[in-house]
Design a protein around this motif. Structure first.
Motif, mmCIF file in Angstrom:
data_model
loop_
_atom_site.group_PDB
_atom_site.id
_atom_site.type_symbol
_atom_site.label_atom_id
_atom_site.label_comp_id
_atom_site.label_asym_id
_atom_site.label_seq_id
_atom_site.Cartn_x
_atom_site.Cartn_y
_atom_site.Cartn_z
ATOM 1 N N ASP A 233 40.627 43.760 37.273
ATOM 2 C CA ASP A 233 39.625 43.139 36.409
ATOM 3 C C ASP A 233 38.643 44.169 35.854
ATOM 4 N N THR B 248 34.153 44.295 41.182
ATOM 5 C CA THR B 248 35.457 43.658 41.034
ATOM 6 C C THR B 248 35.557 42.365 41.848
ATOM 7 N N THR C 76 38.698 40.692 41.788
ATOM 8 C CA THR C 76 40.102 40.639 42.196
ATOM 9 C C THR C 76 40.433 41.708 43.240
ATOM 10 N N LEU D 250 47.969 45.768 35.107
ATOM 11 C CA LEU D 250 47.897 44.314 34.911
ATOM 12 C C LEU D 250 48.748 43.578 35.948
ATOM 13 N N LYS D 251 49.832 44.230 36.360
ATOM 14 C CA LYS D 251 50.704 43.658 37.393
ATOM 15 C C LYS D 251 49.933 43.469 38.704
ATOM 16 N N HIS D 252 48.980 44.386 38.954
ATOM 17 C CA HIS D 252 48.157 44.316 40.172
ATOM 18 C C HIS D 252 46.868 43.520 39.967
ATOM 19 N N ASN D 253 46.758 42.854 38.790
ATOM 20 C CA ASN D 253 45.634 41.951 38.524
ATOM 21 C C ASN D 253 44.277 42.653 38.542
ATOM 22 N N HIS E 80 39.268 38.851 30.700
ATOM 23 C CA HIS E 80 38.480 39.031 31.922
ATOM 24 C C HIS E 80 38.423 40.493 32.383
ATOM 25 N N VAL E 81 39.238 41.367 31.795
ATOM 26 C CA VAL E 81 39.241 42.776 32.210
ATOM 27 C C VAL E 81 38.145 43.534 31.460
ATOM 28 N N PRO F 96 43.625 41.391 28.850
ATOM 29 C CA PRO F 96 43.096 40.017 28.968
ATOM 30 C C PRO F 96 41.565 40.039 28.900
#
Length: 259
Positions: A177, A106, A108, A172-175, A200-201, A198
């Motif tokens: 990946d 990860t 992020t 997604l709120k916590h970004n 990038h995930v 998204p």
């Protein structure tokens, strides 16, 4: 014993995602698969109930002369595999959420885990998370309702889309990946999840790793099938055969078994 079948069981049809990976890697092998759809999902049951169901499935596969058993269910693995390994003499392969590769890769420093309640609350899950995800934000989400929808043939339903939107939102709120799929039913959601996430995930499941581990354990025990005959594949379900047939694209013969 080398031409004896590989036994696989799951709380329903989800473990066919694991079966497909193992069969692709080991096309020579014979297989017996048990879909315990009547008792799905295991994730909401007590530890003792999960253990008793796992013992029942194991006993059936042993009577069918299996040489190795793949517990193709995260919940059954995290709650029962230690007992199975301690009480039966054949090798067992378990399934765990692929936390390690997600945590190691990860960028992020945030990863999402979508799994059953039984997996997320287990000692083995917490031990693995503590070991590999130190300093990583792990957003856990119980996939309540997903397995029953898949078992009912509602993989692409509006109900499924609504559930997934709800479950992905906090991740997604916590970004995040990486999204780790912690149930063998969930790989069948990858096409839908890929459209919702998204770019990038990255989505990770355990299927290929389990197939490689199965091959390695068979090789180490001199149990790889050297028979040149076409492989025998038997898939049994105590639930709706049409749903099982659809999920495996009618590639293999299926039978109803009352267990």
């Amino acid at each position: 014993m080398s031409n004896a079948p590989i036994g696989i069981f799951d709380s329903g049809i989800g473990g066919t995602s694991i079966f497909k990976e193992i069969h692709t890697l080991l096309p020579n092998e014979n297989f017996i698969y048990l879909a315990d759809s009547k008792n799905a999902p295991y994730g909401n049951k007590t530890e003792d109930e999960i253990l008793q169901l796992s013992i029942k499935n194991t006993e059936i596969l042993l009577k069918k002369n299996c040489k190795i058993i793949v517990v193709a269910c995260n919940t059954a693995t995290t709650n029962a595999i230690s007992y199975l390994r301690a009480n039966y003499s054949i090798p067992f392969i378990g399934i765990e959420p692929a936390i390690k590769p997600a945590a190691l890769n990860t960028q992020t420093k945030a990863i999402g885990i979508l799994a059953t309640k039984g997996t997320l609350s287990s000692h083995l899950f917490h031990k693995t998370t503590d070991l590999y995800a130190n300093g990583i934000k792990v957003i856990e989400q119980v996939g309540e309702g997903i397995v029953p929808l898949i078992e009912s043939g509602m993989l692409d339903s509006d109900e499924m889309l609504d559930l997934l939107k709800t479950y992905l939102k906090p991740m997604l709120k916590h970004n995040i990946d990486y999204l780790v799929l912690g149930c063998t039913h969930y790989p069948y959601l990858i096409p839908t999840l890929s459209k919702m996430l998204p770019e990038h995930v990255k989505i990770i499941d355990s299927g290929l790793a389990v197939a490689k581990q199965t091959k390695a354990i068979l090789a180490n025990n001199n149990l790889l099938n050297s028979d040149a005959k076409p492989s025998s594949i038997q898939l049994y379900s105590n639930g709706n055969l049409e749903v099982l047939n659809t999920i495996i694209d009618h590639q293999f013969a299926t039978s109803y078994l009352d267990f």
